[in-house]
Scaffold this active site. Structure first.
Site, PDB file in Angstrom:
ATOM      1  CG  ASP A  44      75.783  36.940   2.272  1.00  0.00           C
ATOM      2  OD1 ASP A  44      75.340  35.798   1.997  1.00  0.00           O
ATOM      3  OD2 ASP A  44      75.864  37.858   1.425  1.00  0.00           O
ATOM      4  CB  SER A  45      72.526  32.609   4.520  1.00  0.00           C
ATOM      5  OG  SER A  45      73.546  31.786   5.056  1.00  0.00           O
ATOM      6  CG  ASP A  83      79.073  34.725   1.682  1.00  0.00           C
ATOM      7  OD1 ASP A  83      79.672  34.880   0.612  1.00  0.00           O
ATOM      8  OD2 ASP A  83      77.887  34.331   1.771  1.00  0.00           O
ATOM      9  CE  LYS A 113      79.271  32.022  -0.629  1.00  0.00           C
ATOM     10  NZ  LYS A 113      78.455  33.085  -1.255  1.00  0.00           N
ATOM     11  CD  GLU A 115      76.156  36.632  -3.726  1.00  0.00           C
ATOM     12  OE1 GLU A 115      75.517  37.412  -4.471  1.00  0.00           O
ATOM     13  OE2 GLU A 115      75.699  36.171  -2.665  1.00  0.00           O
ATOM     14  CD  GLU A 182      71.990  30.152  -3.781  1.00  0.00           C
ATOM     15  OE1 GLU A 182      73.087  30.673  -3.487  1.00  0.00           O
ATOM     16  OE2 GLU A 182      70.943  30.365  -3.136  1.00  0.00           O
TER      17      GLU A 182
HETATM   18  O1  KIV Z   1      75.217  32.821   2.339  1.00  0.00           O
HETATM   19  C1  KIV Z   1      75.108  31.609   2.149  1.00  0.00           C
HETATM   20  O2  KIV Z   1      74.680  30.829   3.021  1.00  0.00           O
HETATM   21  C2  KIV Z   1      75.494  31.096   0.843  1.00  0.00           C
HETATM   22  C3  KIV Z   1      75.195  29.659   0.556  1.00  0.00           C
HETATM   23  C4  KIV Z   1      73.759  29.518   0.245  1.00  0.00           C
HETATM   24  C5  KIV Z   1      76.039  29.116  -0.527  1.00  0.00           C
HETATM   25  O3  KIV Z   1      75.993  31.810   0.049  1.00  0.00           O
END
Ligand code: KIV
Length: 271
Positions: A44-45, A83, A113, A115, A182
């Site tokens: 989600d970056s 994510d 993924k 969190e 992280e």
């Molecule tokens: O969103 C993302 O890119 C991430 C990575 C930094 C692990 O969660």
């Protein structure tokens, strides 16, 4: 069948280190996949790297599905992890299962993924029992930036380090196939990695983890801002791209592009 699946990533613990990179579209997914990277994360970056938001919080399910589909279409061998965006898995287990399922059913992802540590036990267990492989994410969890008070190094006190070990053990017991860790000091990452029965994929967590993940824009030198200390840029693409745009614009202005070699003749040349 793909070369990589969640079970194979899990079985890599103690056998071989796992490289992972974030990708957000078809073209870069093809390149990372062809380079033999086994784990592609549609992070989600992308809210920051691709969409220009100030954090990951505004990213929506529809945006993640759109980019995950593109990545899945560009991937032959790697495991594609989507994510789950902010508020897509926090409200209820039922809503989380529905949203996670959409990534596999509609976008072609292989896993999701989420969190959070031990408090995600029930969710991880439900997702995996229902056929959705889960990658955990502990340490600095960017969706909690407002609670953490910024993007800060985590696990610096003894209690916080012990909590990370407990979180990793709980997530592994609940069924994750690997865990992203992280922004923690290397000795804390080493303790988490030693304790965890599943691979620990570090980012800003030193060299001892079972694998490493970097944001694609940082790895390729595509960001305009100074990358964090833990990043190693393997290329300087921002400069390369800017130079190419400048050269193109200048040739258009002076009339050097297109040249004769870029033009179609009136009649096809005789064979
Ligand atoms: O969103 C993302 O890119 C991430 C990575 C930094 C692990 O969660």
């Amino acid at each position: 069948m793909k070369l990589w699946n969640a079970a194979k990533i899990k079985a890599s613990k103690g056998v071989s280190k796992i490289p992972c990179v974030t990708v957000y579209d078809f073209a870069f997914a093809r390149l990372a996949d062809a380079a033999g990277i086994p784990l592609l994360l549609v992070g989600d970056s992308l809210g920051m790297t691709v969409l220009g938001y100030a954090s990951t919080l505004p990213v929506t399910m529809e945006e993640m599905l759109h980019h995950t589909s593109a990545v899945a279409r560009g991937t032959t061998d790697a495991l594609v992890v989507a994510d789950m965006p902010f508020l897509s898995y926090q409200i209820s287990i039922a809503e989380a299962v529905r949203n996670a399922g959409r990534f596999l059913q509609e976008a072609g992802a292989d896993a999701v993924k989420i969190e959070g540590g031990a408090f995600r036990y029930e969710l991880v267990e439900t997702l995996t029992q229902n056929g959705i492989p889960v990658l955990g994410h502990i340490g600095l969890t960017p969706q909690s930036v407002n609670v953490l008070g910024g993007y800060k190094v985590q696990g610096r006190t003894r209690e916080a380090g012990e909590q990370l070990v407990a979180d990793a053990l709980a997530l592994a017991e609940a069924g994750v196939f690997a865990i992203v860790l992280e922004c923690v000091p290397p000795d804390v990452a080493a303790a988490v990695t030693a304790a965890s029965p599943v691979p620990v994929i570090g980012i800003g967590a030193g060299p001892v983890c079972d694998g490493q993940v970097l944001v694609m824009h940082d790895l390729l030198g595509l960001s305009e801002s100074t990358p964090p200390k833990f990043v190693k840029p393997y290329a300087a693409l921002a400069e390369t791209v800017r130079d190419a745009f400048r050269a193109y614009a200048s040739e258009v202005r002076v009339g050097n592009f297109p040249g004769p070699e870029n033009c179609y003749p009136t009649e096809a040349p005789a064979q």
